[in-house]
Design an enzyme around this catalytic site. Structure first.
Site, PDB file in Angstrom:
ATOM      1  N   HIS A  56      -7.260   4.505   5.236  1.00 26.03           N
ATOM      2  CA  HIS A  56      -6.686   3.397   4.458  1.00 26.03           C
ATOM      3  C   HIS A  56      -5.179   3.638   4.325  1.00 26.03           C
ATOM      4  O   HIS A  56      -4.740   4.762   4.088  1.00 26.03           O
ATOM      5  CB  HIS A  56      -7.327   3.327   3.073  1.00 26.03           C
ATOM      6  CG  HIS A  56      -6.964   2.097   2.310  1.00 26.03           C
ATOM      7  ND1 HIS A  56      -5.770   1.975   1.621  1.00 26.03           N
ATOM      8  CD2 HIS A  56      -7.612   0.919   2.136  1.00 26.03           C
ATOM      9  CE1 HIS A  56      -5.719   0.781   1.049  1.00 26.03           C
ATOM     10  NE2 HIS A  56      -6.821   0.119   1.347  1.00 26.03           N
ATOM     11  N   GLU A  85      -3.019   3.085   2.049  1.00 28.60           N
ATOM     12  CA  GLU A  85      -2.557   3.692   0.798  1.00 28.60           C
ATOM     13  C   GLU A  85      -2.777   5.207   0.818  1.00 28.60           C
ATOM     14  O   GLU A  85      -1.920   5.981   0.394  1.00 28.60           O
ATOM     15  CB  GLU A  85      -3.278   3.090  -0.410  1.00 28.60           C
ATOM     16  CG  GLU A  85      -2.774   3.677  -1.723  1.00 28.60           C
ATOM     17  CD  GLU A  85      -3.580   3.280  -2.939  1.00 28.60           C
ATOM     18  OE1 GLU A  85      -3.640   4.089  -3.887  1.00 28.60           O
ATOM     19  OE2 GLU A  85      -4.150   2.163  -2.941  1.00 28.60           O
ATOM     20  N   HIS A 110       0.817  -1.222   0.000  1.00 26.05           N
ATOM     21  CA  HIS A 110       0.000   0.000   0.000  1.00 26.05           C
ATOM     22  C   HIS A 110       0.845   1.264   0.000  1.00 26.05           C
ATOM     23  O   HIS A 110       0.320   2.354  -0.254  1.00 26.05           O
ATOM     24  CB  HIS A 110      -0.915  -0.001   1.230  1.00 26.05           C
ATOM     25  CG  HIS A 110      -1.621  -1.296   1.445  1.00 26.05           C
ATOM     26  ND1 HIS A 110      -1.144  -2.262   2.323  1.00 26.05           N
ATOM     27  CD2 HIS A 110      -2.725  -1.810   0.875  1.00 26.05           C
ATOM     28  CE1 HIS A 110      -1.951  -3.306   2.282  1.00 26.05           C
ATOM     29  NE2 HIS A 110      -2.913  -3.062   1.412  1.00 26.05           N
ATOM     30  N   ASN A 148     -10.499  -3.080  -2.565  1.00 28.30           N
ATOM     31  CA  ASN A 148     -10.982  -3.458  -3.891  1.00 28.30           C
ATOM     32  C   ASN A 148     -12.007  -4.585  -3.824  1.00 28.30           C
ATOM     33  O   ASN A 148     -12.925  -4.639  -4.631  1.00 28.30           O
ATOM     34  CB  ASN A 148      -9.812  -3.792  -4.825  1.00 28.30           C
ATOM     35  CG  ASN A 148      -9.204  -5.147  -4.556  1.00 28.30           C
ATOM     36  OD1 ASN A 148      -9.642  -6.146  -5.107  1.00 28.30           O
ATOM     37  ND2 ASN A 148      -8.187  -5.198  -3.708  1.00 28.30           N
TER      38      ASN A 148
END
Length: 331
Positions: free
Chosen positions: A130, A132, A80, A230
C-alpha cells in the site's frame, strides 16, 4: 410466502470524503487553476476511480515514476505520502512541489523521524504494497518491520527490544489493528505505543457507523474503489458482523439479485468516495423499489486541514472556497 418488498435505505453517518481527501483534491484543483494543465500527480491522488478520472479530464496526469515528469513541471504528492527518497529525487529534479499527504499520515512520519533519532526500531502494522505503508517505511533506510497479521508478529526479528515502537497505517480495521497490537505487546511488553492511535478519526468514525448500521439492515452497500483500503475494511467489517455486504465503484455495479428478499438496505461510502456516487446508488436502489431514505445519527465531522502555501488564490487573484469542486457537491 412472498419475499418482503424492498422498502428503506439507511444512510450511514458519517460517510464519504474526509478532511484529508478534501484537502488533497483541492490541492490538485487549485494547482490546475493557478498554474494551468498539466499538473502531474505521483500515484492516484486518492484511491477512487471517479475522482481520478474527473481530475484527468481537468488536466491532471497521474504517474508512478518521477522520470515521467518533464523538467520544470508542477508535481503533487498523493494523500498517501511518499518515501524520503521520492521527496529528495523530486527536489533534485527541480519540480515545483505541492505535498497533498494527509496531515494525519505526516504525523506518523514525524513520529518515526523523531524516535529514530532516539535510537528506536519500529514495528509497522499495515498492508504490504500500500502506498501509505511504502511512504512511511521509506522515511528510514532500515529499522521498520512490517506486520500484516498476528502471525507476522512471531516472525519479526528486531535488532534490539529496549527501544521498539509501534506505528500503524491510518486506514486499517480498528479491531484488527487492536488484535495485532495486543500480540506485539504480548511479545514485546516494553514496546512504545503512540500517545494517540495512528488510525485516523475518519476511518474510526466510518467503522463505528457500520457497527451501528449493520444489525439494522438486510444488506450493506459500500461505495468505494477496489484499491481503497478504508472502503475494503468497511465491507469486511459488515461481513464479520454477519451482514451481507458488497462494495461497488459506482451504481452500475449493483446487481438486482442482491436485493431479492431484502427490505432494508444500508449504504455507506469510504473516505475517498464522493457523495455524487452515493446519490447515484440511492437512485438505482430506489428504482428497484425502495421508497424511503433514513439518515442514521452519527458523529459530525468538522475537521479541516490547511492548504499548502502558494495555493491560496486562483489565477485571477480570487479566493477559492474549499468545496467548489463538483466532487464535493450533492446531486
Amino acid at each position: 410466502m412472498s419475499n418482503p418488498p424492498l422498502e428503506e435505505i439507511l444512510l450511514a453517518e458519517p460517510r464519504g470524503f474526509c478532511a484529508g481527501v478534501d484537502r488533497a483534491i483541492e490541492i490538485v484543483e487549485r494547482a490546475l487553476v493557478k498554474f494551468g494543465a498539466p499538473i502531474y500527480v505521483r500515484h492516484e491522488i486518492v484511491h477512487n476511480t471517479y475522482v481520478v478520472n474527473d481530475l484527468k479530464v481537468k488536466g491532471a496526469i497521474f504517474i508512478e515514476e518521477l522520470s515521467d515528469v518533464p523538467a520544470g513541471a508542477t508535481l503533487v504528492f498523493s494523500a498517501h505520502g511518499v518515501s524520503r527518497a521520492v521527496q529528495e529525487e523530486a527536489r533534485a529534479r527541480g519540480f515545483q512541489i505541492f505535498d497533498a499527504t494527509c496531515p494525519l499520515v505526516t504525523k506518523v512520519h514525524v513520529e518515526v523521524a523523531k524516535l529514530n533519532k532516539e535510537g528506536y526500531e519500529f514495528i509497522m502494522i499495515g498492508h504490504k504494497g500500500h502506498p501509505e505503508v511504502e511512504g512511511t517505511m521509506g522515511q528510514l533506510d532500515s529499522g521498520i518491520h512490517l506486520v500484516e497479521d498476528v502471525a507476522d508478529v512471531a516472525r519479526i526479528s528486531p535488532l534490539q527490544t529496549e527501544r521498539l515502537a509501534v506505528v500503524t497505517q491510518t486506514t486499517l480495521s480498528v479491531d484488527d489493528a487492536a488484535e495485532i497490537s495486543a500480540a506485539i505487546v504480548a511479545r514485546f511488553p516494553q514496546v512504545r505505543k503512540p500517545k494517540q492511535q495512528d488510525i485516523c478519526y475518519a476511518t474510526q468514525n466510518r467503522q463505528d457507523a457500520v457497527k451501528v448500521l449493520s444489525p439494522q439492515v438486510d444488506i450493506l452497500i459500500v461505495v468505494g474503489s477496489p484499491t481503497s483500503s478504508n472502503s475494503n475494511r468497511l465491507r469486511e467489517l459488515a461481513a464479520k458482523l454477519g451482514t451481507e455486504a458488497y462494495m461497488v465503484d459506482d451504481a452500475s455495479e449493483l446487481q438486482e439479485a442482491w436485493f431479492e428478499g431484502k427490505s432494508r438496505v444500508g449504504l455507506t461510502a469510504g473516505a475517498s468516495a464522493p457523495e455524487v456516487l452515493v446519490r447515484q446508488v440511492i437512485d438505482r436502489i430506489k428504482a428497484l423499489g425502495a421508497v424511503a431514505i433514513r439518515k442514521m445519527d452519527g458523529v459530525e465531522e468538522t475537521i479541516k486541514f490547511p492548504l499548502p502555501k502558494g495555493l491560496k488564490l486562483d489565477a485571477q487573484g480570487q479566493q477559492l472556497e474549499v468545496g467548489d469542486s463538483q466532487l464535493h457537491q450533492l446531486s
